[in-house]
Design an enzyme around this catalytic site. Structure first.
Site, PDB file in Angstrom:
ATOM      1  N   CYS A 231       0.841  -1.216   0.000  1.00 15.32           N
ATOM      2  CA  CYS A 231       0.000   0.000   0.000  1.00 15.32           C
ATOM      3  C   CYS A 231       0.867   1.254   0.000  1.00 15.32           C
ATOM      4  CB  CYS A 231      -0.918  -0.023   1.221  1.00 15.32           C
ATOM      5  SG  CYS A 231      -1.850   1.503   1.457  1.00 15.32           S
TER       6      CYS A 231
ATOM      7  N   CYS B 158       0.175   3.540   2.997  1.00 12.67           N
ATOM      8  CA  CYS B 158       0.786   3.004   4.220  1.00 12.67           C
ATOM      9  C   CYS B 158       2.257   3.393   4.300  1.00 12.67           C
ATOM     10  CB  CYS B 158       0.639   1.487   4.254  1.00 12.67           C
ATOM     11  SG  CYS B 158      -1.073   0.891   4.197  1.00 12.67           S
TER      12      CYS B 158
END
Length: 417
Positions: free
Chosen positions: A23, A26
């Site tokens: 991600c 993230c």
């Protein structure tokens, strides 16, 4: 480590970042998250900070209802509180400290009240003793502590200039003033708190717009006007049952994607979050009188409404989102865009070519078979004609032979006779 977390989770307060290794958001949050952990540790906060790979521990992630990445949750006893604010260090720390403490905090003195009033932009205070209203207030505070601060106090902690119509009461302090909850006019306490937890005039971004959408308010955006919203707020609160939220948004990129159109800067737009309709002024708004006239036209229904949440509009939204996604991918990384969209198109093209070729071969085989069948039938007919012709040629020869045999027989028959 996971078993240790499970054993100590109930007794400790944890602020956990559920992430996925692939991600991008993230990865962007990771350095901020490290600063959050360091800041809370130095300040002596009881909140323990950690992160968990949601893809590796999918069972634990499902237990806490993780649906996207990154997801930030504060785990306090058996409760899990979602964080939905901006992913900045100060906002995350403020959320952790607010939710880690009691849902309702006491204001024992005037000095403490003044201090909290300066520290927080929005302050909810319950005033009075034990009552059914206090029980409702405590329940609402436990539910909405993730958004704002809740306090309780006696009437003596307020300045003498502040007068309340009756006690017990729930008061919200914001925008340099205060407003009291009316059980008969403001519906449930929870919905009232959810509407009033915002300042009257906001710097609006994607996070605040999402939260505002849950309140069902009509929102007025200035791009980028700064006007005296207090008089407008007074107008809409006292003479109408519809609440307005006023705000300012830098640029028009986000609002353009929201309305699937182009809004000039500067301009004013009113958005109805309950049905996704929006309103644009028929002429430029440059004065307070023009703005008030525009808002009144929306309230009385004379203003032209655009957008909505109908079926056709949803189809347009799907097409617009798809187009925007493809455009953004090609703008950010042309090679990646060619790979993501070119590869599937190439595979589909090969499949179509194979299907068309197979049909063509099948048709060719049928044509060849039909041609061979026709040739065989033609050959059979030719053979039949040849046999008939042969038969016709052989017939006269046999007759001649019979005639000759008859001619040779006549003299013998004569002799016998």
């Amino acid at each position: 480590l996971l078993n240790r977390f499970k054993d100590k989770r109930v007794n400790d307060i944890w602020l956990v970042d559920f992430y996925a290794p692939w991600c991008g958001y993230c990865k962007k949050l990771e350095p901020i998250w490290n600063e959050v952990g360091l800041e809370l540790k130095i300040s002596g906060s009881p909140v323990r900070v950690g992160k968990m790979d949601a893809t590796a521990y999918s069972g634990m992630s499902s237990e806490f209802g993780v649906r996207g990445y990154p997801t930030i949750k504060l785990l306090k006893g058996d409760l899990a509180y979602n964080y939905k604010g901006p992913r900045t260090k100060d906002d995350i720390i403020e959320f952790a400290n607010r939710v880690a403490g009691p849902a309702v905090r006491s204001l024992p003195s005037k000095e403490m009240f003044e201090h909290m009033l300066k520290r927080h932009n929005v302050l909810f205070v319950y005033v009075g003793g034990e009552s059914p209203l206090k029980e409702k207030y405590n329940d609402v505070a436990s539910e909405l502590i993730v958004y704002t601060h809740f306090f309780s106090a006696l009437e003596q902690v307020f300045p003498e200039s502040l007068t309340l119509p009756e006690l017990p009461a729930v008061v919200v302090f914001k925008d340099g003033g205060y407003f009291t909850y009316d059980e008969y006019e403001d519906a449930s306490l929870s919905s009232w708190v959810n509407r009033e937890r915002f300042q009257g005039y906001l710097q609006i971004d994607g996070f605040t717009l999402y939260e505002l959408g849950e309140t069902g308010k009509q929102m007025t955006f200035y791009l980028p006007y700064f006007l005296d919203y207090m008089s407008l707020r007074s107008l809409t609160r006292t003479s109408q049952k519809i609440d307005f939220q006023f705000g300012h948004m830098d640029g028009n990129d986000y609002i353009n994607s929201l309305i699937m159109g182009e809004v000039a800067v500067p301009s004013v737009i009113i958005l109805n979050t309950s049905n996704e309709q929006y309103f644009l002024p028929s002429e430029a708004v440059g004065t307070m009188e023009q703005l008030v006239h525009f808002i009144k036209s929306v309230l009385n229904g004379s203003a032209q409404a655009y957008g909505g949440d109908g079926f056709i509009q949803r189809i347009k939204r799907i097409a617009f989102d798809a187009k925007s996604t493809i455009t953004s991918v090609f703008r950010s990384s042309p090679l990646l865009g060619c790979f993501l969209f070119g590869l599937p198109l190439g595979v589909i093209s090969l499949m179509c070519y194979g299907i068309c070729t197979a049909e063509s071969d099948y048709g060719s085989d049928d044509t060849d078979a039909l041609k061979r069948l026709t040739d065989e039938e033609d050959e059979d007919e030719e053979e039949e004609q040849e046999r008939e012709q042969s038969a016709e040629l052989e017939g006269p020869e046999e007759d001649e032979l019979e005639g000759e045999e008859g001619a040779e027989k006549d003299p013998a028959e004569k002799k016998t006779d």
